[in-house]
Scaffold this motif. Structure first.
Motif, mmCIF file in Angstrom:
data_model
loop_
_atom_site.group_PDB
_atom_site.id
_atom_site.type_symbol
_atom_site.label_atom_id
_atom_site.label_comp_id
_atom_site.label_asym_id
_atom_site.label_seq_id
_atom_site.Cartn_x
_atom_site.Cartn_y
_atom_site.Cartn_z
ATOM 1 N N ARG A 24 0.848 -1.185 0.000
ATOM 2 C CA ARG A 24 0.000 0.000 0.000
ATOM 3 C C ARG A 24 0.884 1.235 0.000
ATOM 4 O O ARG A 24 1.946 1.234 0.615
ATOM 5 C CB ARG A 24 -0.849 -0.019 1.280
ATOM 6 N N SER A 25 0.464 2.300 -0.698
ATOM 7 C CA SER A 25 1.209 3.560 -0.589
ATOM 8 C C SER A 25 0.240 4.728 -0.534
ATOM 9 O O SER A 25 -0.938 4.605 -0.890
ATOM 10 C CB SER A 25 2.193 3.714 -1.756
ATOM 11 N N PHE A 26 0.755 5.852 -0.049
ATOM 12 C CA PHE A 26 -0.033 7.082 0.037
ATOM 13 C C PHE A 26 0.756 8.215 -0.583
ATOM 14 O O PHE A 26 1.989 8.278 -0.452
ATOM 15 C CB PHE A 26 -0.323 7.435 1.510
ATOM 16 N N ARG A 27 0.044 9.125 -1.232
ATOM 17 C CA ARG A 27 0.609 10.406 -1.637
ATOM 18 C C ARG A 27 -0.220 11.495 -0.975
ATOM 19 O O ARG A 27 -1.443 11.400 -0.934
ATOM 20 C CB ARG A 27 0.539 10.600 -3.161
ATOM 21 N N GLY A 28 0.443 12.502 -0.426
ATOM 22 C CA GLY A 28 -0.307 13.582 0.192
ATOM 23 C C GLY A 28 0.640 14.619 0.751
ATOM 24 O O GLY A 28 1.862 14.502 0.617
ATOM 25 N N VAL A 29 0.053 15.643 1.373
ATOM 26 C CA VAL A 29 0.836 16.732 1.964
ATOM 27 C C VAL A 29 1.084 16.401 3.432
ATOM 28 O O VAL A 29 0.138 16.103 4.183
ATOM 29 C CB VAL A 29 0.084 18.066 1.823
ATOM 30 N N LEU A 61 -1.275 13.090 6.861
ATOM 31 C CA LEU A 61 -1.294 13.618 5.489
ATOM 32 C C LEU A 61 -2.624 14.304 5.216
ATOM 33 O O LEU A 61 -3.682 13.809 5.616
ATOM 34 C CB LEU A 61 -1.119 12.489 4.470
ATOM 35 N N SER A 62 -2.571 15.411 4.485
ATOM 36 C CA SER A 62 -3.808 16.005 3.948
ATOM 37 C C SER A 62 -3.831 15.787 2.437
ATOM 38 O O SER A 62 -2.803 15.495 1.821
ATOM 39 C CB SER A 62 -3.894 17.494 4.286
ATOM 40 N N SER A 63 -5.013 15.914 1.857
ATOM 41 C CA SER A 63 -5.182 15.724 0.404
ATOM 42 C C SER A 63 -4.551 14.422 -0.054
ATOM 43 O O SER A 63 -3.858 14.370 -1.070
ATOM 44 C CB SER A 63 -4.556 16.889 -0.384
ATOM 45 N N ALA A 64 -4.786 13.363 0.722
ATOM 46 C CA ALA A 64 -4.099 12.102 0.465
ATOM 47 C C ALA A 64 -4.822 11.246 -0.568
ATOM 48 O O ALA A 64 -6.046 11.287 -0.705
ATOM 49 C CB ALA A 64 -3.961 11.319 1.760
ATOM 50 N N GLU A 65 -4.015 10.486 -1.298
ATOM 51 C CA GLU A 65 -4.510 9.437 -2.185
ATOM 52 C C GLU A 65 -3.858 8.135 -1.759
ATOM 53 O O GLU A 65 -2.641 8.078 -1.577
ATOM 54 C CB GLU A 65 -4.107 9.704 -3.636
ATOM 55 N N GLU A 66 -4.681 7.086 -1.624
ATOM 56 C CA GLU A 66 -4.171 5.760 -1.278
ATOM 57 C C GLU A 66 -4.048 4.957 -2.568
ATOM 58 O O GLU A 66 -4.952 4.990 -3.414
ATOM 59 C CB GLU A 66 -5.171 5.090 -0.328
ATOM 60 N N VAL A 67 -2.951 4.247 -2.743
ATOM 61 C CA VAL A 67 -2.739 3.435 -3.936
ATOM 62 C C VAL A 67 -2.481 1.991 -3.511
ATOM 63 O O VAL A 67 -1.540 1.717 -2.760
ATOM 64 C CB VAL A 67 -1.553 3.940 -4.778
ATOM 65 N N GLN A 96 -2.264 -1.691 -5.525
ATOM 66 C CA GLN A 96 -2.284 -2.379 -6.818
ATOM 67 C C GLN A 96 -2.818 -1.482 -7.933
ATOM 68 O O GLN A 96 -3.733 -1.847 -8.669
ATOM 69 C CB GLN A 96 -3.125 -3.659 -6.725
ATOM 70 N N GLU A 97 -2.272 -0.273 -7.982
ATOM 71 C CA GLU A 97 -2.571 0.718 -9.024
ATOM 72 C C GLU A 97 -3.994 1.270 -8.978
ATOM 73 O O GLU A 97 -4.396 2.031 -9.855
ATOM 74 C CB GLU A 97 -2.269 0.142 -10.417
ATOM 75 N N VAL A 98 -4.781 0.870 -7.946
ATOM 76 C CA VAL A 98 -6.096 1.480 -7.752
ATOM 77 C C VAL A 98 -5.927 2.655 -6.793
ATOM 78 O O VAL A 98 -5.427 2.494 -5.679
ATOM 79 C CB VAL A 98 -7.099 0.468 -7.165
ATOM 80 N N VAL A 99 -6.341 3.854 -7.256
ATOM 81 C CA VAL A 99 -6.160 5.079 -6.480
ATOM 82 C C VAL A 99 -7.479 5.448 -5.799
ATOM 83 O O VAL A 99 -8.521 5.528 -6.461
ATOM 84 C CB VAL A 99 -5.706 6.236 -7.397
ATOM 85 N N THR A 100 -7.430 5.653 -4.461
ATOM 86 C CA THR A 100 -8.611 6.063 -3.702
ATOM 87 C C THR A 100 -8.314 7.365 -2.987
ATOM 88 O O THR A 100 -7.420 7.412 -2.140
ATOM 89 C CB THR A 100 -8.974 4.991 -2.649
ATOM 90 N N PRO A 101 -9.017 8.468 -3.320
ATOM 91 C CA PRO A 101 -8.794 9.717 -2.594
ATOM 92 C C PRO A 101 -9.287 9.579 -1.151
ATOM 93 O O PRO A 101 -10.307 8.918 -0.909
ATOM 94 C CB PRO A 101 -9.641 10.749 -3.347
#
Lengths: 70, 70, 70, 70, 70, 70, 70
Positions: free
Chosen positions: B23-28, B40-46, B48-53
């Protein structure tokens, strides 16, 4: 010499960091602490022979690390 | 510099957080502590290439984190 | 702000708690401690898209938690 | 004698280090600490009978170690 | 309220204890400590829908527990 | 008697040490500490019924040990 | 009552000890400590319904234990 002294000597040099789960990193060691948390610059991540460059500074969590080598 | 200083410098900037289990996250990055617990704010969870805001603020438990990168 | 401050702000609000092993909970956060042990009320447990309501108060052990999100 | 005294006696001698996950190392023990973090010189890594020489000094994280033998 | 206060309120009441590895227990909570070690009386163990009654008092080790629910 | 007293009584006697991951050792207990780190002499390692003699003294890391028996 | 008091009451009585990884022991509880390390006498080890008697005293490491029952 103690094992962490090796990290002190490795500062600003390239290292290979093997991590649990089949992931490894190559990069320049910029910082470390007593938990073996590391900061690498100019890092490349390798998973199953796929190389992904990581821009900026990458913080590796110590308890996922298996070994560190030049 | 110590590894946690990198988190201080990364406050209010976008980070990639790779976690155990694929699992990975992108965010501030809005907050951290010495256990590497992160907010994190404004995070997206990834997964298996499925992105969930993820709306609002997401608290990631430090001991599930593998690495943090810009 | 520190990560645990986010839990203080989330008291009496609905949260999603993702746990290790593919289990998650949704419920109202009623209590927490520094180990990230949580108490949820009006909780629903989700395992592989099967939803099970949990009556009363549910205590989640902190070291099984991966992340907490609104 | 305490177990760590054995490491003191093994300094500058060749050791076999078996690690979790089917990895082992052979090399000369150059340093150790109370967490069983080790530094090996002239090390060889063995994974599934494939031998990889590791130049310089290799730091093995103690909590990945299963046993150490001459 | 803190999470362990919920255990105090649950003393002498029936609880469901979900454990790591797909095992769960139902029983009356007779004792607990700060590690979440629990003692259940009149306990039933459930593994893959097979129910096994456990006579006397059963001590569950806290670090195998995932959640506790009424 | 406390459990570690049993190790004191077992010094210089043959023990069986079962480890996580299906590995076991037989040997003479030469040293132990409070983490259950052990030193065995005249040790034999057994993995899937394959026996490998280990010369000299073998240091077993305590947290990989499941049980110790005569 | 605290959970460890149950172990005090169980001294010199037969117990079932379920361990991680599908292993269990039956035997007489001769000693325990605060880590739940246990010593059993007259112990039998059970793995996948195969019963192996263990002569003398067996020391079980606490962190491999899931539950203890009469």
């Amino acid at each position: 010499m103690k094992p962490l002294d090796l990290l002190q000597q490795s500062l600003h040099k390239r290292v290979l960091v093997e991590m649990k789960g089949g992931r490894s990193f190559r990069g320049v060691l910029d910082a470390y602490d007593q938990h073996l948390n590391l900061v690498l610059s100019s890092a490349e991540e390798v998973v199953q022979e796929v190389v992904t460059p990581r821009q900026g500074l990458t913080l590796l969590r110590g308890d996922s690390i298996v070994y560190i080598s030049p």
